[in-house]
Design a protein around this motif. Structure first.
Motif, PDB file in Angstrom:
ATOM      1  N   ASN A  95       9.285  -1.253   9.438  1.00 30.96           N
ATOM      2  CA  ASN A  95       9.292  -2.198  10.563  1.00 30.96           C
ATOM      3  C   ASN A  95       9.048  -3.628  10.076  1.00 30.96           C
ATOM      4  O   ASN A  95       9.623  -4.587  10.617  1.00 30.96           O
ATOM      5  N   THR A  96       8.193  -3.776   9.061  1.00 34.24           N
ATOM      6  CA  THR A  96       7.980  -5.108   8.490  1.00 34.24           C
ATOM      7  C   THR A  96       9.240  -5.611   7.796  1.00 34.24           C
ATOM      8  O   THR A  96       9.592  -6.794   7.891  1.00 34.24           O
TER       9      THR A  96
ATOM     10  N   GLU B 161       1.615   2.937   6.578  1.00 32.33           N
ATOM     11  CA  GLU B 161       2.528   4.053   6.769  1.00 32.33           C
ATOM     12  C   GLU B 161       3.967   3.610   6.487  1.00 32.33           C
ATOM     13  O   GLU B 161       4.298   2.426   6.511  1.00 32.33           O
ATOM     14  N   VAL B 162       4.819   4.605   6.246  1.00 33.07           N
ATOM     15  CA  VAL B 162       6.226   4.313   5.972  1.00 33.07           C
ATOM     16  C   VAL B 162       6.872   3.616   7.158  1.00 33.07           C
ATOM     17  O   VAL B 162       7.660   2.677   6.996  1.00 33.07           O
TER      18      VAL B 162
ATOM     19  N   ARG C  65       4.458   1.441  -4.016  1.00 29.99           N
ATOM     20  CA  ARG C  65       3.602   0.788  -3.017  1.00 29.99           C
ATOM     21  C   ARG C  65       2.707  -0.287  -3.634  1.00 29.99           C
ATOM     22  O   ARG C  65       2.235  -1.183  -2.926  1.00 29.99           O
ATOM     23  N   GLU C  66       2.457  -0.203  -4.940  1.00 28.65           N
ATOM     24  CA  GLU C  66       1.543  -1.147  -5.572  1.00 28.65           C
ATOM     25  C   GLU C  66       2.047  -2.584  -5.470  1.00 28.65           C
ATOM     26  O   GLU C  66       1.254  -3.530  -5.532  1.00 28.65           O
ATOM     27  N   ILE C  67       3.347  -2.760  -5.298  1.00 25.65           N
ATOM     28  CA  ILE C  67       3.886  -4.117  -5.184  1.00 25.65           C
ATOM     29  C   ILE C  67       3.400  -4.791  -3.905  1.00 25.65           C
ATOM     30  O   ILE C  67       3.244  -6.026  -3.859  1.00 25.65           O
ATOM     31  N   LEU C  68       3.123  -4.009  -2.867  1.00 25.72           N
ATOM     32  CA  LEU C  68       2.722  -4.585  -1.575  1.00 25.72           C
ATOM     33  C   LEU C  68       1.305  -5.127  -1.574  1.00 25.72           C
ATOM     34  O   LEU C  68       0.929  -5.843  -0.631  1.00 25.72           O
TER      35      LEU C  68
ATOM     36  N   LYS D  92       7.146   9.018  -0.600  1.00 24.47           N
ATOM     37  CA  LYS D  92       6.168  10.073  -0.892  1.00 24.47           C
ATOM     38  C   LYS D  92       6.241  10.514  -2.342  1.00 24.47           C
ATOM     39  O   LYS D  92       5.204  10.822  -2.956  1.00 24.47           O
ATOM     40  N   ASN D  93       7.429  10.562  -2.910  1.00 24.84           N
ATOM     41  CA  ASN D  93       7.587  11.009  -4.290  1.00 24.84           C
ATOM     42  C   ASN D  93       7.328   9.904  -5.308  1.00 24.84           C
ATOM     43  O   ASN D  93       7.116  10.210  -6.483  1.00 24.84           O
ATOM     44  N   HIS D  94       7.342   8.648  -4.887  1.00 32.00           N
ATOM     45  CA  HIS D  94       7.118   7.525  -5.795  1.00 32.00           C
ATOM     46  C   HIS D  94       6.059   6.592  -5.204  1.00 32.00           C
ATOM     47  O   HIS D  94       6.364   5.495  -4.731  1.00 32.00           O
ATOM     48  N   PRO D  95       4.809   7.007  -5.221  1.00 34.93           N
ATOM     49  CA  PRO D  95       3.759   6.155  -4.649  1.00 34.93           C
ATOM     50  C   PRO D  95       3.490   4.896  -5.457  1.00 34.93           C
ATOM     51  O   PRO D  95       2.882   3.953  -4.956  1.00 34.93           O
TER      52      PRO D  95
END
Length: 377
Positions: A105-106, A99-100, A89-92, A83-86
């Motif tokens: 789970n992945t 969701e987290v 997520r750009e790597i995905l 949440k503090n470092h969105p």
């Protein structure tokens, strides 16, 4: 048959003409180029896991799981970190909006992380609650994400840093240097000896000071305060070793009776050790013995060892030669008159000379008495 051959030839020429119009024939290199471009790339979740693990903002600790040191984090800390470092997520790529729970789970299905559980599931005596960061973990039966008391350990090897690479080459050299200590010059031996003794004294002093502070504060105030980390613990990291300020005490205050009992035991142990301490003479003997051992180690050198071996070998040869010469001379020497007399009278013992002397004294006394009587007559 001729008509069929002519039709096949015409079809091949037509195909060639189409190839020329389309830009010429397709070569093997041009066919292999798309295959090289379509080589499999590194998994985005692998890159994401490496990025998150290298980030110092995600709090993690080391623990022992199945006799192996692992680095793990808590589920609630991972949720707060995302949440503090969105930007992470750009790597995905297309999965950046997941969701987290789905992301973790992945990671679990790809064996990048594994869910763990604490080994000690009951509160230890004297504690109010379970430890926030357990030192011993085990694999959990349900491999799903959860924020409530969920621990997740990284399952892939962390990328080596520059210092780790340098140390991997330095450690073999250090081991070789330790083995070559006896052949060092005297000054180098002195430096190594005092450095090792100083480091050992520092470690022992830290342990004693740590135990003394804990005992005094526990007896007087009933607080469990460790001002230095336990350097004997196998899960302790270097970052924890340099930590000075103690952690918050999570246990309940002990009873005054137990504190008084352990205080009396400590006093009795100190008095017993003081009573059985060695005296000055014994300490002087121990000090001299240890000093002699250290001097032997420091003064040893290959030259002295080789020269000592040569001298020992030469002395043994000279002793053997002298023994051989004396034995040979005594075997070839002619027997003396005393030797002949001894051989003629084998029953004569060492007391023969004493008996002869006593006989001579008696004869001289008898002669003196005879002279005296003749003079009186």
């Amino acid at each position: 048959m001729a008509g069929k051959g002519a039709k096949a030839t015409a079809a091949k020429s037509a195909d060639k003409d189409k190839g020329k119009k389309a830009g010429g024939p397709v070569s093997r290199s041009s066919r292999a180029a798309p295959q090289e471009k379509s080589a499999p790339k590194k998994d985005v979740y692998q890159l994401f896991a490496e990025k998150v693990r290298d980030n110092k903002q995600l709090e993690s600790r080391w623990a022992i799981m199945q006799e192996t040191r692992v680095e793990y984090f808590r589920g609630k800390d991972f949720t707060t970190f995302i949440k503090n470092h969105p930007e992470v997520r750009e790597i995905l790529g297309p999965d950046k909006d997941l969701e987290v729970e789905d992301i973790v789970n992945t990671l679990l299905t790809k064996n990048l992380v594994i869910r763990c559980d604490r080994v000690m599931k009951t509160v230890r005596p004297g504690k109010k609650k379970l430890s926030s960061w357990p030192a011993h973990l085990e694999i959990h039966n349900e491999q799903v994400f959860t924020e409530n008391d969920g621990f997740f350990a990284w399952m892939f090897l962390k990328r080596r840093t520059l210092w780790q690479t340098i140390l991997s080459f330095v450690w073999p050299l250090f081991a070789l240097a330790v083995c070559l200590f006896p052949v060092y010059p005297y000054q180098c031996k002195i430096v190594v000896l005092y450095s090792c003794a100083g480091a050992l004294l520092f470690i022992v002093s830290i342990l004693l000071l740590r135990a003394a502070i804990f005992g005094i504060l526990w007896v007087l105030l009933g607080k469990r305060v460790w001002f230095f980390p336990n350097i004997n613990a196998e899960e302790t990291t270097f970052r924890e070793l340099v930590r000075f300020w103690p952690e918050k005490d999570e246990g309940e205050r002990p009873k005054w009776t137990s504190r008084l009992f352990y205080a009396l035991v400590a006093v009795l142990v100190i008095l017993l050790l003081r009573h059985h301490a060695p005296d000055e003479a014994a300490r002087a003997r121990y000090q001299k013995k240890v000093s002699n051992i250290i001097d032997d180690v420091l003064e040893w050198s290959p030259k002295l060892a080789i020269s000592g071996m040569i001298e020992k070998h030469t002395g043994a040869n000279m002793t053997e030669a002298s023994n051989y010469t004396s034995t040979a001379g005594s075997s070839h020497a002619p027997p003396s008159a005393e030797g002949k007399a001894t051989e003629a009278n084998p029953d004569t013992d060492a007391d023969g000379d004493t008996q002869a002397d006593s006989d001579e004294i008696q004869d001289s006394g008898y002669a003196d008495d005879t002279r005296t009587r003749s003079n009186e007559a």
